[in-house]
Design an enzyme around this catalytic site. Structure first.
Site, short mmCIF file in Angstrom:
data_model
loop_
_atom_site.label_atom_id
_atom_site.label_comp_id
_atom_site.label_asym_id
_atom_site.label_seq_id
_atom_site.Cartn_x
_atom_site.Cartn_y
_atom_site.Cartn_z
CD GLU A 32 63.68 22.18 4.73
OE1 GLU A 32 64.85 21.80 4.62
OE2 GLU A 32 62.72 21.67 4.13
CG ASP A 149 66.70 6.84 -1.14
OD1 ASP A 149 66.34 7.36 -0.05
OD2 ASP A 149 67.40 7.43 -1.97
CB ALA A 152 64.25 10.03 7.96
CE LYS A 170 62.22 17.27 -2.93
NZ LYS A 170 63.13 17.17 -1.85
N1 PSU Z 1 62.31 21.51 -0.16
C1 PSU Z 1 63.01 22.36 -0.98
N2 PSU Z 1 64.36 22.16 -1.05
C2 PSU Z 1 65.00 21.18 -0.31
C3 PSU Z 1 64.23 20.30 0.53
C4 PSU Z 1 62.90 20.52 0.57
O1 PSU Z 1 62.43 23.24 -1.63
O2 PSU Z 1 66.23 21.07 -0.37
C5 PSU Z 1 64.93 19.23 1.38
C6 PSU Z 1 64.17 19.06 2.71
O3 PSU Z 1 65.04 19.36 3.76
C7 PSU Z 1 63.77 17.59 2.73
C8 PSU Z 1 64.89 17.00 1.95
O4 PSU Z 1 63.64 17.08 4.03
O5 PSU Z 1 65.00 17.92 0.85
C9 PSU Z 1 64.62 15.57 1.53
O6 PSU Z 1 65.84 14.92 1.45
P1 PSU Z 1 65.91 13.32 1.29
O7 PSU Z 1 65.17 13.06 -0.01
O8 PSU Z 1 67.38 12.99 1.22
O9 PSU Z 1 65.23 12.72 2.49
MN MN Z 2 67.09 9.18 0.90
#
Ligand code: PSU
Ligand code: MN
Length: 314
Positions: A32, A149, A152, A170
């Site tokens: 990604e 929240d 996706a 996380k």
């Molecule tokens: N893993 C990492 N750093 C990141 C992410 C994942 O080490 O920045 C990103 C990924 O792209 C994941 C996103 O899909 O964080 C999740 O974002 P959100 O919580 O807004 O869905």
């Molecule tokens: Mn979100």
């Protein structure tokens, strides 16, 4: 060929090396771009991008980093395109799956999250993806009884037959609710050489994994067997951060508490939550969390490549 998807599929530019590997049935690993553009500081991100592609090649697979540049979805980037993804001046927008249409139509530059990377990988015929952390269910705001929240990323796993290798979600997230939702959406969760679901910077969360595998071969066996069962869900393979890079738990918990307070004070919402929190950790830990983040991604991507090589044999 599913005709409804045909226009989307043809709009994707697949790099020649990736296309050739897919045609030959060789191992390919999707990577990604959000973790590069929004998760790591400039400069460092470019080095990590290169390192990730290198470990995939060392394991005998072809890397396919995914992004949208000038409205064009790209599967497999050249050096110049990687430069752009890692350059803050290029102004990449964080694209979830729902943002792909607008970004394509409006000719934008965008970094793909787990959700949108998995969608593009699947459309190109790639079955394995390695990253750092999966998005999940956030704790509800004090004003609400339940959280709205929900990343996706979970829906993408629920309806895309791709293997996602990561170090859990996380620690700011509601891990228990995230695991419940993955069960509801029929996504098998495998611990790699562990019985506990990892928590990104920490090797263990308080929650166990439903299944454990101890080798890339076993993981590939599960992917093949799962895909022969009804449904189109993917598989989640969770590998803890390498032990020598795990953060000290007390430091981690302190930074997390500060981070949550910071988000509330600044009114950070939606897609900005994850990048702001990662930035806070990286600054406040004086780079300790940055090293952990880099090493866990490298270790996950290496495992993803090993599983992809196994899958290519079957
Ligand atoms: N893993 C990492 N750093 C990141 C992410 C994942 O080490 O920045 C990103 C990924 O792209 C994941 C996103 O899909 O964080 C999740 O974002 P959100 O919580 O807004 O869905
Ligand atoms: Mn979100």
């Amino acid at each position: 060929m599913d005709l409804a998807r045909w226009p989307f599929v043809t709009s994707i530019a697949v790099a020649e090396e990736v296309r050739a590997a897919l045609v030959e049935g060789q191992a390919v690993v999707a990577l990604e771009s959000t973790l590069l553009s929004h998760g790591l500081p400039p400069g460092r991100n470019r080095k990590v991008a290169e390192r990730l592609e290198a470990v995939v090649r060392e394991a005998g697979a072809v890397p396919a980093t995914i992004a949208v540049l000038d409205g064009q979805p790209l599967v497999g980037l050249n050096a110049h395109q990687l430069d752009r993804v890692c350059d803050p001046a290029a102004g990449l927008v964080k694209l979830s799956r729902r943002d792909l249409g607008p970004a394509i139509a409006l000719g934008k530059n965008g970094a793909t999250t787990v959700a949108s990377t998995v969608a593009l990988a699947d459309a190109a015929g790639i079955r394995v993806f390695g990253t750092g952390g999966l998005g999940g269910v956030h704790f509800p705001l004090p004003s609400r009884s339940a959280s709205w929240d929900v990343s996706a990323d979970l829906d993408a796993l629920a309806d895309t037959p791709v293997l996602v290798v990561c170090s859990g979600v996380k620690s700011v997230l509601d891990i228990e609710a995230t695991l419940e939702l993955l069960e509801t959406r029929s996504v098998p969760v495998l611990g790699y050489q562990t019985d506990m679901f990892p928590a990104f910077y920490l090797r263990e969360s308080p929650y166990s994994v439903p299944w454990r595998v101890d080798s890339a071969e076993q993981a590939a066996d599960v992917v093949v067997a799962h895909q022969a069962t009804p449904g189109r869900s993917g598989v989640l393979l969770a590998k803890p951060v390498p032990i020598e890079y795990e953060m000290d738990r007390a430091t981690h918990d302190r930074l997390l508490a500060d981070g949550i307070r910071l988000l509330a004070e600044r009114g950070v919402q939606g897609r900005d939550v994850t990048p702001v929190l990662l930035e806070h950790f990286h600054t406040a830990s004086e780079g300790v969390s940055l090293d952990a983040n880099e090493e866990l991604v490298v270790s996950n991507v290496t495992l993803a490549a090993q599983v992809a090589v196994e899958l290519a044999k079957r």
